[in-house]
Design a protein around this motif. Structure first.
Motif, PDB file in Angstrom:
ATOM      1  N   ARG A  79       0.830  -1.205   0.000  1.00 25.87           N
ATOM      2  CA  ARG A  79       0.000   0.000   0.000  1.00 25.87           C
ATOM      3  C   ARG A  79       0.864   1.254   0.000  1.00 25.87           C
ATOM      4  N   THR A  80       1.931   1.265   0.771  1.00 27.68           N
ATOM      5  CA  THR A  80       2.835   2.414   0.797  1.00 27.68           C
ATOM      6  C   THR A  80       3.478   2.638  -0.561  1.00 27.68           C
ATOM      7  N   VAL A 143      -9.100 -15.400  14.665  1.00 29.25           N
ATOM      8  CA  VAL A 143      -8.116 -15.595  13.597  1.00 29.25           C
ATOM      9  C   VAL A 143      -8.800 -15.599  12.229  1.00 29.25           C
ATOM     10  N   ILE A 144      -9.926 -16.300  12.113  1.00 31.50           N
ATOM     11  CA  ILE A 144     -10.642 -16.340  10.831  1.00 31.50           C
ATOM     12  C   ILE A 144     -11.149 -14.956  10.453  1.00 31.50           C
ATOM     13  N   ALA A 145     -11.651 -14.192  11.433  1.00 30.59           N
ATOM     14  CA  ALA A 145     -12.123 -12.839  11.145  1.00 30.59           C
ATOM     15  C   ALA A 145     -10.981 -11.950  10.652  1.00 30.59           C
ATOM     16  N   LEU A 146      -9.823 -12.057  11.288  1.00 30.49           N
ATOM     17  CA  LEU A 146      -8.671 -11.259  10.865  1.00 30.49           C
ATOM     18  C   LEU A 146      -8.177 -11.684   9.478  1.00 30.49           C
ATOM     19  N   SER A 147      -8.229 -12.973   9.193  1.00 29.02           N
ATOM     20  CA  SER A 147      -7.787 -13.435   7.874  1.00 29.02           C
ATOM     21  C   SER A 147      -8.726 -12.946   6.776  1.00 29.02           C
ATOM     22  N   ILE A 148     -10.031 -12.929   7.059  1.00 33.45           N
ATOM     23  CA  ILE A 148     -10.991 -12.398   6.082  1.00 33.45           C
ATOM     24  C   ILE A 148     -10.758 -10.911   5.881  1.00 33.45           C
ATOM     25  N   LEU A 149     -10.495 -10.194   6.967  1.00 35.02           N
ATOM     26  CA  LEU A 149     -10.215  -8.755   6.864  1.00 35.02           C
ATOM     27  C   LEU A 149      -8.977  -8.503   6.012  1.00 35.02           C
ATOM     28  N   LEU A 150      -7.920  -9.278   6.234  1.00 31.02           N
ATOM     29  CA  LEU A 150      -6.694  -9.100   5.448  1.00 31.02           C
ATOM     30  C   LEU A 150      -6.944  -9.413   3.973  1.00 31.02           C
ATOM     31  N   GLN A 151      -7.721 -10.451   3.704  1.00 31.77           N
ATOM     32  CA  GLN A 151      -8.036 -10.776   2.311  1.00 31.77           C
ATOM     33  C   GLN A 151      -8.836  -9.659   1.655  1.00 31.77           C
ATOM     34  N   ASP A 156      -9.150  -5.243  -2.171  1.00 32.76           N
ATOM     35  CA  ASP A 156      -9.513  -3.842  -2.422  1.00 32.76           C
ATOM     36  C   ASP A 156      -8.324  -3.047  -2.962  1.00 32.76           C
ATOM     37  N   LEU A 157      -7.135  -3.284  -2.413  1.00 32.02           N
ATOM     38  CA  LEU A 157      -5.956  -2.583  -2.913  1.00 32.02           C
ATOM     39  C   LEU A 157      -5.617  -3.042  -4.330  1.00 32.02           C
ATOM     40  N   THR A 158      -5.787  -4.324  -4.597  1.00 33.50           N
ATOM     41  CA  THR A 158      -5.561  -4.820  -5.956  1.00 33.50           C
ATOM     42  C   THR A 158      -6.515  -4.159  -6.938  1.00 33.50           C
ATOM     43  N   LYS A 159      -7.748  -3.924  -6.524  1.00 30.75           N
ATOM     44  CA  LYS A 159      -8.730  -3.248  -7.383  1.00 30.75           C
ATOM     45  C   LYS A 159      -8.366  -1.778  -7.571  1.00 30.75           C
ATOM     46  N   GLU A 160      -7.727  -1.167  -6.578  1.00 29.86           N
ATOM     47  CA  GLU A 160      -7.246   0.204  -6.760  1.00 29.86           C
ATOM     48  C   GLU A 160      -6.124   0.252  -7.791  1.00 29.86           C
ATOM     49  N   ILE A 161      -5.226  -0.712  -7.717  1.00 27.39           N
ATOM     50  CA  ILE A 161      -4.118  -0.761  -8.670  1.00 27.39           C
ATOM     51  C   ILE A 161      -4.615  -1.091 -10.066  1.00 27.39           C
ATOM     52  N   ASN A 162      -5.599  -1.994 -10.142  1.00 29.32           N
ATOM     53  CA  ASN A 162      -6.180  -2.407 -11.427  1.00 29.32           C
ATOM     54  C   ASN A 162      -7.677  -2.125 -11.396  1.00 29.32           C
ATOM     55  N   PRO A 163      -8.106  -0.913 -11.803  1.00 35.13           N
ATOM     56  CA  PRO A 163      -9.511  -0.512 -11.678  1.00 35.13           C
ATOM     57  C   PRO A 163     -10.487  -1.395 -12.449  1.00 35.13           C
ATOM     58  N   GLU A 164      -9.990  -2.172 -13.421  1.00 33.60           N
ATOM     59  CA  GLU A 164     -10.896  -3.025 -14.193  1.00 33.60           C
ATOM     60  C   GLU A 164     -11.342  -4.262 -13.426  1.00 33.60           C
TER      61      GLU A 164
END
Length: 252
Positions: A79-80, A143-151, A156-164
């Motif tokens: 992200r940085t 742990v499962i909640a945190l893993s879903i949050l990280l995913q 979301d960041l991948t969609k920012e990098i690739n808007p399509e």
């Protein structure tokens, strides 16, 4: 003639591998049988039961701390890098995407490890100590909640990098929508990676079956673990072959 030559060239190596595998299997089988004779399976089972029932919650927490901590670190680095991108140096974006891929790998490993320790804790949990299940379940859910949050953050960041790109991790058809938003080059890359995973698992399943087969001589856990490995192997082979046939029909 070409096929015959290739077969003749590969056959000696193949036979050599079979001979070596047979010898190693025979030696390991003999050692396993001896271990099963001198070491009582019940004693080993009881020791493993005590170890897993005690260590599962804390082992799960430790694995999650290491794996999820590394995953969030990789995500923040990606992200940085993206936030500071000058829209010119494509190497920055490539490194960011590689970090995001590594993040998803760490996230998946976290889920796998958590399911293992949760299952081990439930199976080996002393029936008379119901309160021991509370910390195990609580740690598992966190742990499962945190893993879903990280995913979700990674996607979301991948969609920012690739808007399509399209899709949400909370959508039950996320994989389908993500695939539809990929271009031909990305689909080709996914196909190559999937084929690599297919061939790797095809090599891994026989070795895993052998280990479980020999282990049964010591621990006497029955044929179920070996059967599950063979079932996974069969599902993989059938699904791959059916999809290959379907795609070949569409390409004609």
């Amino acid at each position: 003639m070409k096929q015959k030559s290739e077969n003749q060239k590969a056959l000696p190596k193949f036979l050599g591998i079979l001979v070596i595998a047979s010898l190693v299997g025979g030696v390991l089988g003999g050692l396993s049988g001896a271990a099963g004779y001198f070491l009582k399976g019940e004693e080993l089972g009881a020791a493993i039961t005590r170890l897993l029932s005690t260590a599962s919650p804390w082992a799960m927490a430790l694995c999650a701390t290491v794996l999820l901590g590394s995953g969030f670190y990789q995500y923040r680095r990606a992200r940085t890098a993206f936030r500071s991108w000058d829209s010119e140096n494509e190497d920055v974006i490539q490194r960011a995407e590689e970090r995001l891929s590594l993040t998803l790998l760490l996230d998946s490993l976290t889920v796998i490890a958590s399911f293992f320790f949760f299952n081990a804790g439930i199976v080996y949990l002393p029936q008379e100590v119901d309160s021991a299940m509370i910390p195990l379940l609580a740690i598992f859910l966190v742990v499962i909640a945190l893993s879903i949050l990280l995913q979700q953050k990674t996607v979301d960041l991948t969609k920012e990098i690739n808007p399509e790109k399209r899709g949400s991790v909370y959508d039950m058809k996320f994989q389908e929508r993500w695939w539809e938003s990929c271009d031909e080059a990305e689909r080709r890359q996914i196909g190559q990676a999937s084929y690599k995973a297919y061939t790797t698992l095809n090599k891994f399943c026989p070795y895993c079956w052998i280990v479980l087969f020999l282990g049964n001589m010591v621990f006497h856990y029955g044929i179920l673990p070996s059967t599950v490995v063979l079932l996974v192997w069969a599902v993989l082979t059938v699904s791959y072959t059916r999809e290959a046939i379907r795609l070949s029909r569409g390409s004609r």
